[in-house]
Write an enzyme that holds these catalytic residues in place. Structure first.
Site, PDB file in Angstrom:
ATOM      1  N   ASP A   1       0.857  -1.179   0.000  1.00  0.00           N
ATOM      2  CA  ASP A   1       0.000   0.000   0.000  1.00  0.00           C
ATOM      3  C   ASP A   1       0.893   1.230   0.000  1.00  0.00           C
ATOM      4  OD1 ASP A   1      -2.338   1.576   0.276  1.00  0.00           O
ATOM      5  OD2 ASP A   1      -1.995   1.703   2.427  1.00  0.00           O
ATOM      6  N   LYS A   2       0.332   2.399  -0.302  1.00  0.00           N
ATOM      7  CA  LYS A   2       1.134   3.627  -0.307  1.00  0.00           C
ATOM      8  C   LYS A   2       0.924   4.442   0.960  1.00  0.00           C
ATOM      9  CE  LYS A   2      -0.099   7.470  -2.193  1.00  0.00           C
ATOM     10  NZ  LYS A   2       0.176   8.453  -1.128  1.00  0.00           N
ATOM     11  N   GLU A  30      -3.582  20.592   1.801  1.00  0.00           N
ATOM     12  CA  GLU A  30      -4.124  21.912   2.087  1.00  0.00           C
ATOM     13  C   GLU A  30      -3.851  22.320   3.523  1.00  0.00           C
ATOM     14  OE1 GLU A  30      -8.420  22.513   1.638  1.00  0.00           O
ATOM     15  OE2 GLU A  30      -7.903  24.101   0.222  1.00  0.00           O
ATOM     16  N   PHE A  72     -12.426  23.283  -5.556  1.00  0.00           N
ATOM     17  CA  PHE A  72     -11.589  22.333  -6.299  1.00  0.00           C
ATOM     18  C   PHE A  72     -12.413  21.155  -6.787  1.00  0.00           C
ATOM     19  CE2 PHE A  72      -9.556  18.225  -5.997  1.00  0.00           C
ATOM     20  CZ  PHE A  72      -8.489  18.347  -6.859  1.00  0.00           C
ATOM     21  N   THR A 120      -2.604   1.127  -4.644  1.00  0.00           N
ATOM     22  CA  THR A 120      -3.104   2.242  -3.847  1.00  0.00           C
ATOM     23  C   THR A 120      -4.418   2.748  -4.415  1.00  0.00           C
ATOM     24  OG1 THR A 120      -2.602   4.497  -3.102  1.00  0.00           O
ATOM     25  CG2 THR A 120      -1.707   3.846  -5.228  1.00  0.00           C
ATOM     26  N   ASP A 125      -4.978   5.965  -4.395  1.00  0.00           N
ATOM     27  CA  ASP A 125      -4.702   7.346  -4.773  1.00  0.00           C
ATOM     28  C   ASP A 125      -4.707   7.514  -6.286  1.00  0.00           C
ATOM     29  OD1 ASP A 125      -4.583   8.485  -2.335  1.00  0.00           O
ATOM     30  OD2 ASP A 125      -2.423   8.350  -2.108  1.00  0.00           O
ATOM     31  N   ASP A 131      -1.448  -0.969   6.018  1.00  0.00           N
ATOM     32  CA  ASP A 131      -1.716  -0.477   7.363  1.00  0.00           C
ATOM     33  C   ASP A 131      -3.182  -0.220   7.634  1.00  0.00           C
ATOM     34  OD1 ASP A 131      -1.848   1.771   5.621  1.00  0.00           O
ATOM     35  OD2 ASP A 131      -1.656   3.085   7.363  1.00  0.00           O
ATOM     36  N   ASN A 163      -8.517  -1.315   4.303  1.00  0.00           N
ATOM     37  CA  ASN A 163      -8.607  -1.561   2.864  1.00  0.00           C
ATOM     38  C   ASN A 163      -7.484  -2.454   2.351  1.00  0.00           C
ATOM     39  OD1 ASN A 163      -6.679   0.379   3.376  1.00  0.00           O
ATOM     40  ND2 ASN A 163      -7.149   1.596   1.579  1.00  0.00           N
ATOM     41  N   ASP A 164      -6.539  -2.792   3.209  1.00  0.00           N
ATOM     42  CA  ASP A 164      -5.452  -3.697   2.830  1.00  0.00           C
ATOM     43  C   ASP A 164      -5.659  -5.108   3.375  1.00  0.00           C
ATOM     44  OD1 ASP A 164      -4.018  -1.529   1.648  1.00  0.00           O
ATOM     45  OD2 ASP A 164      -3.400  -0.918   3.660  1.00  0.00           O
TER      46      ASP A 164
END
Length: 1253
Positions: A454-455, A555, A596, A732, A734, A894, A897-898
């Protein structure tokens, strides 16, 4: 009417493939996927939602129904399901979690059942029964019972300890408490007693016990902030918001006790980011989506309390649905060892049958003709041969060593302890040690070929920090003093002059601070003012300290940096924002906020200054900002060069710009903006068009560079693992740009890497598939077809793919479940069904070939990055590599979702020490940081593999050398199944006489030190290629043992053939021969292990010589007259050892036997190390020189020098829409509300005070 807020949500999802969206889950069937319609326009969907208020005709046909405050509702017959033999139970799961396997009643029978499923244990149970039959037994029953009880007992104790730990963990989770409505009041209740439909109250910093529909909270408009570290490892807060109708009417305890709403929704599934349902209450329907559901495992943050209704409990919750099946993991050596034991069974049967045939022949030729051998039994030779067959099965049973399994368990337990005790894998920052959560997989750590990582939270800390910036063409962030001169020793900037500084911010450029405080550079003022005002961060004050809550850590890092530099965001209202500029507080009017989105890649805010002027501030990715800059921007080139430098350092970049707007222009634009905001169709497109009109002719201020902090040692770890021929795949959720950016930061990708994207490789895969179809009918064997590589040349390549592309290329969709129909098809229908079956078969073959091609293509790349993938897809990728590459895999993560990926891989590793512990609970090993993976694999894994292989080779050898002596002895005793040794020697050989040295070798041996193991990662390749233990090594051990047994038998036999003792006695009897052969065997096997030992300690030496001394001590004791008097039937070798071992020529016989056994081994080892040395042999020979150079050895400097502008696409910004809608609507603004105890004490029918928007 239903409010606009409640009707904003939609029950339909966009079905168009989009790399920015998470793809569908495996819970969707082909029928569902194919039946999806294009998404309706936003305005139309709101109209559909509003139409639901008048009736229920437009609502989906949901099968999951939950009634609030009504447990009997869920016990109705229509909600029952048959579980076993007609017994029915509710389809709604309880909230108790059960991971243990035994209870006090079932432990003994279930554990024994599991243990006797092992072929060896069951085999020895059968042997024990056979040994109780006097007619066929030539060995006492205790020779098998003692080792069998020892094996069963040790294994049972280990299983009991493991299950007690699972019981303890289950109790800890199930006995957590929350407040549930009981008898009209909130009462403390254990998690395990919570049921679907219950109304619960959760307080700040507590975990959510089930999947809950949010009804109300202490925050404005019933917002609720949650932390999802348990789910995905991310620590930035996410917000949920209740329906407006429940927010208005369900604030008080009495109202919630009377709440009788009915939720109709989808069945429990694994989609963490999706939920579709309807709340039916007071004859109206309200649509529900994922933004109104709190998932089990989330933690309530920044919200004093909230109320919710349990929808899914226990095993039905999304986090449990994503956990995957708990698989029984076995090592590759375990499987190989079982096959070898089966091979030994076959050899044992053949030998016993051959010896039984020999006994039958001997009885016919010799036994019947020898009157002195008559035993008063009139048995025929075949019947005697049949009984002898079973006798030899008993005599030769030590070919299948019962102590092998218990020895393996002890070694694995010891290796697990070494991992737990390794101080170099201890993280003092988190006070977290490495933990081996299983004791059965250690040697497999030395055979890993693929690592799936995972990332977020695994490779990175998920902590963003402001690192550098470029303002007006000048770069700041290097180590400089107040005059701008570079410093050789970094000195941290002192922010004590700023009372709002958070004390955690680290910065080393004193020159920037001097410029800020001097006020001579207006561009610097505008730069940090923009960071303080252009954002959607929300602020909270606790004990006088500011606390920021951002939609993304990027942010939050920018606003925190501005705060430390003196531009502090203090507070905001719906249309104003207050900033402290170097100690001077000012409030600005916010005229518009342009939020955004992933398409816009920027956000803007329009504010009116104190002088009445209107200015637009904008920040975003350089690729979109540069397109909108004013032609006259003198610092454009200098900023672009700075962006290239930031990109080469793998920093996440943003461009900052502004534009002055006249009053007339703003009024004209604002009119269009308001019209677009209330558009009933294509609202998002209309807003984007309006945004484009105002975001133009921008003046560039500069750029920021944020560091997405990697965990310590990640690049070094990946570099070493790559040198060990371990391929790293990053999986990942992301975005592609973010994942690629991290790939460069951790040196998974380098300047020399050729990056291939999924879209680019689709043509390669399609061409390969078409060629395979064309060649399908050719005579070329399938194993030889299409073995040519996808890529030509030996370039360093990496593959980057998305979840959507992965779904399209693999077509991995769940099959539609068909109901059984009792209908006999006609000829036409039958033909149609056959055609459909053939079509499905071909499609399945095509899908399998496509999957195989994808795996082959991906494995040609040094690294693979899969982004925007779901938890199920992570597990799918792992399964594909296991299926088509037959390689050992490791998954590390960690978050929850893993979990599915961790359970699917051969080895699962969890990152511990942070809030989320779901991955750790499902893992096989855990530690605090990714960098410890190199030590786990290259040191502990490699050592464990080498030790286990040495142990097994030697164990088989010593048992073959021990057992096969009986076969050679059979040729001289008429194949009568008489043993060549004393019964007690057979019993204790594997238990006492030869067990300790091999156990210690399996625990302590090491060919090279841990430092050299890390320095030379190529030493790890031995385990990947299975070079140290395979069938070839097994048969070599068998041959070695057979030759040793020949020497052990025939040299003493020759010495005893025609000899006479010094005192005139002839000690050439059976008992003396047995003592001589046994003594020679003990010397040989214990000295042989000294040749196999690479790492000598006092303990090893003591065990070898101690085992020899123990043998002689016990032998002289058992052969004494005293013990024979006490137990005449059990000890029959009275005086054999003292009589035989006082003869000098018998000692010479033993010396000769040992020399003939060991000297050829020494000569062969010398030749191998001289002519064909292994890498470890070379390292060991130069150990002293290498250790002397250890202090001078350093890792190579990073080769990452990438200065390409295309790399800047990994802009630092939120991956989801921010909080702008909440801020602009005023729903997020905190207002003073009565405390909780006041609400509890108020009347049930009282309405909350109205709040202005």
């Amino acid at each position: 009417m239903i409010s606009e807020r409640d009707s904003e949500t939609t029950l339909d999802e966009d079905s168009q493939p989009n790399d920015e969206e998470m793809p569908y889950s495996d819970d969707e069937t082909e029928e569902e996927l194919e039946s999806r319609q294009p998404a309706a326009e936003p305005g139309q969907r709101r109209a559909d939602g509003a139409a639901q208020g008048g009736g229920r005709t437009l609502r989906r046909d949901y099968s999951w129904q939950v009634k609030a405050n009504d447990r009997r509702f869920h016990e109705q017959p229509q909600f029952q399901r048959t579980v076993f033999l007609g017994f029915k139970r509710s389809k709604y799961a309880g909230n108790a979690i059960k991971t243990y396997k035994y209870n006090p009643i079932t432990f003994l029978p279930l554990n024994l059942l599991e243990q006797f499923k092992r072929a060896a244990n069951f085999y020895f149970l059968v042997l024990l029964i056979l040994q109780s039959i006097p007619q066929i037994s030539t060995l006492a029953w205790y020779t098998t019972l003692v080792p069998l009880l020892l094996v069963l007992g040790i294994t049972a104790v280990k299983d009991l300890v493991d299950d007690i730990a699972r019981h303890r963990m289950d109790r800890e989770v199930n006995n957590r408490r929350c407040e549930v409505i009981r008898d009209g009041r909130f009462k403390a209740t254990k998690w395990k007693d919570v049921k679907v439909g219950d109304i619960i109250r959760l307080r700040k910093n507590t975990f959510v016990p089930a999947d809950v529909l949010l009804l109300s909270s202490s925050e404005p408009n019933s917002l609720c902030y949650v932390e999802t570290a348990e789910l995905d490892g991310e620590t930035n807060l996410k917000f949920k918001m209740a329906l407006e109708v429940t927010h208005r009417h369900l604030q008080e305890e009495g109202a919630m006790a009377d709440f009788d709403g009915l939720v109709e929704c989808e069945e429990p599934n694994n989609r963490l980011d999706k939920f579709a349902g309807t709340l039916v209450w007071k004859h109206r329907s309200y649509p529900l989506d994922a933004d109104k559901v709190l998932l089990r495992g989330c933690r309530i943050r920044n919200t004093d309390f909230c109320h919710g209704m349990v929808i899914f409990a226990g095993a039905d919750t999304k986090i449990m649905k994503n956990s995957g099946k708990t698989r029984f993991k076995r090592t590759k050596i375990d499987s190989l060892m079982n096959y070898m034991v089966y091979t030994i069974f076959v050899v044992l049967l053949l030998l016993s049958a051959g010896l039984a045939i020999g006994h039958t022949y001997w009885e016919q030729q010799v036994g019947n003709a020898s009157w002195y051998l008559y035993d008063a039994q009139a048995s025929s030779p075949p019947s005697r041969g049949f009984l002898t067959f079973w006798g030899y099965l008993i005599v030769l049973n030590t070919m299948v060593p019962i102590s092998l399994y218990v020895s393996v368990e002890v070694i694995r337990w010891g290796q697990s302890c070494f991992i737990n005790w390794d101080l170099q894998m201890y993280c003092p920052e988190r006070d977290c040690t490495a933990k081996a959560r299983t004791t059965t997989l250690n040697e497999q750590l030395g055979q890993i070929r693929y690592v799936f990582s995972d990332k977020t939270g695994t490779l990175t800390q998920n902590v963003m920090s402001f690192h550098k910036c470029c303002i007006n063409g000048l770069t700041y962030g290097d180590c400089r003093d107040r005059t701008g001169q570079l410093q050789s020793h970094p000195e941290q900037v002192d922010f004590s002059w700023n009372k709002h500084a958070d004390g955690k911010f680290l910065f080393y450029d004193h020159y920037l601070i001097e410029q800020i405080r001097s006020g001579k550079e207006p561009e610097i003022h505008q730069f940090f003012f923009l960071l303080a005002i252009c954002h959607t961060v929300m602020v909270d004050t606790c004990d006088g300290q500011l606390s920021y809550q951002a939609a993304s850590p990027d942010e939050g890092a920018l606003v925190t940096a501005a705060r430390n530099f003196g531009y502090v965001f203090l507070s905001r209202t719906q249309n104003s924002i207050t900033i402290s500029e170097l100690g001077l507080e000012r409030t600005y009017q916010v005229l518009a906020m342009l939020d955004f989105t992933s398409d816009r890649k920027r956000m803007s805010v329009i504010v009116r200054g104190a002088d009445g002027g209107i200015r637009l501030y904008c920040k975003g990715a350089d690729t979109v900002i540069y397109e909108r800059l004013h032609p006259c921007n003198p610092q454009r080139q200098a900023t672009e060069e700075a962006l290239d430098i930031f990109a080469s350092e793998t920093l996440r970049t943003l461009c900052l710009c502004y534009r002055d707007i006249s009053q007339g222009e703003f009024e004209a634009w604002n009119k269009k903006f308001l019209e677009a905001s209330i558009a009933k169709s294509n609202r998002d497109e209309a807003l984007d068009k309006v945004y484009e009109e105002i975001e133009k002719d921008l003046i560039l201020l500069g750029a920021t560079a944020i560091e997405d902090k990697l965990q310590d040692g990640v690049p070094e770890t990946i570099s070493r693992l790559s040198k060990a021929d371990i391929k790293i795949w990053v999986l990942t959720g992301d975005k592609k740009e973010t994942a690629e950016n991290i790939g460069f930061a951790c040196e998974l990708l380098t300047e020399e890497t050729t990056i291939c994207y999924g879209e680019d490789t689709s043509a390669l895969l399609q061409t390969r598939l078409e060629n395979q179809r064309n060649r399908g009918g050719s005579g070329v064997p399938s194993s030889l077809r299409m073995k040519e590589p996808f890529f030509q040349g030996g370039k360093d390549r990496a593959l980057i793919i998305t979840g959507s592309w992965l779904n399209e290329i693999l077509l991995e969709k769940k099959k539609r479940r068909k109901k059984l129909k009792l209908k006999f098809p006609g000829p036409a229908e039958e033909k149609q069904q056959q055609e459909q079956q053939e079509k499905r078969r071909r499609a399945e073959v095509q899908k399998e070939q496509r999957q195989r091609n994808f795996v082959e293509l991906a494995c040609e790349c040094r690294a693979v990055i899969c982004c925007r993938v779901t938890p199920k897809q992570k597990a799918l990728v792992v399964e594909l590599v296991q299926k088509y590459k037959k390689a050992i895999t490791l998954a590390i993560g960690d978050g929850a979702n893993d979990v599915s990926m961790i359970k699917t891989a051969h080895i699962g590793v969890g990152i511990s020490g942070r809030e989320g512990m779901q991955a750790v609970m499902s893992s096989d090993y855990s530690f605090a940081q990714f960098r410890y993976l190199q030590r786990l694999l290259l040191v502990h894994g490699r050592w464990s593999y080498i030790r286990m292989c040495k142990f097994l080779r030697y164990f088989f050898y010593k048992n073959f050398a021990f057992t096969l002596v009986h076969i050679w002895y059979s040729f001289f005793n008429g194949f009568s199944a008489q043993t060549a040794y004393e019964d007690w020697f057979i019993t204790l050989y594997n238990v006492l006489y030869s067990s300790l040295p091999v156990l210690l070798m399996g625990l302590l041996d090491q060919d090279v030190s841990d430092k050299l193991s890390l320095r030379f990662p190529r030493l790890y390749v031995l385990g990947q290629k299975d070079l140290l233990f395979n069938y070839q090594k097994f048969f070599l051990s068998l041959l070695h043992g057979a030759l040793t047994s020949l020497i052990i038998f025939f040299i003493p036999y020759g010495a005893y053939l025609k000899t006479m003792g010094q005192d005139g006695e002839a000690p050439s009897d059976y008992q003396s021969f047995a003592v001589t052969a046994a003594s020679s065997l003990i010397f040989v096997v214990n000295l042989q292990i000294s040749l196999d030992t690479s790492y000598w300690t006092f303990v090893n030496a003591f065990s070898i010589f101690g085992s020899i001394a123990l043998y002689f001590g016990i032998t002289f004791d058992f052969h004494s007259a005293g013990i024979h008097v006490l137990f005449p039937s059990g000890f029959q070798f009275t005086g054999a050892a003292p009589n035989a071992l006082r003869q000098p020529y018998l000692w010479l016989t033993m010396v000769l036997s040992v020399a003939v056994c060991l000297l050829p081994v020494v000569a062969l080892r010398f030749l191998c190390m001289t002519l064909w040395p292994l890498d470890s042999d070379r390292v060991r020979q130069q150990r002293r020189k290498l250790l002397a150079d250890e202090l001078q050895w350093q890792r190579r400097p990073s080769a990452l020098r990438r200065g390409v502008s295309a790399r800047r696409s990994a802009y630092a910004f939120s991956h989801q829409r921010g909080y702008a809608d909440l801020i602009a609507s005023g729903r997020s603004l905190r207002k003073r509300r009565a405390p909780l105890h006041a609400l509890l004490g108020s009347a049930a029918g009282a309405e909350p005070a109205p709040e202005s928007s």
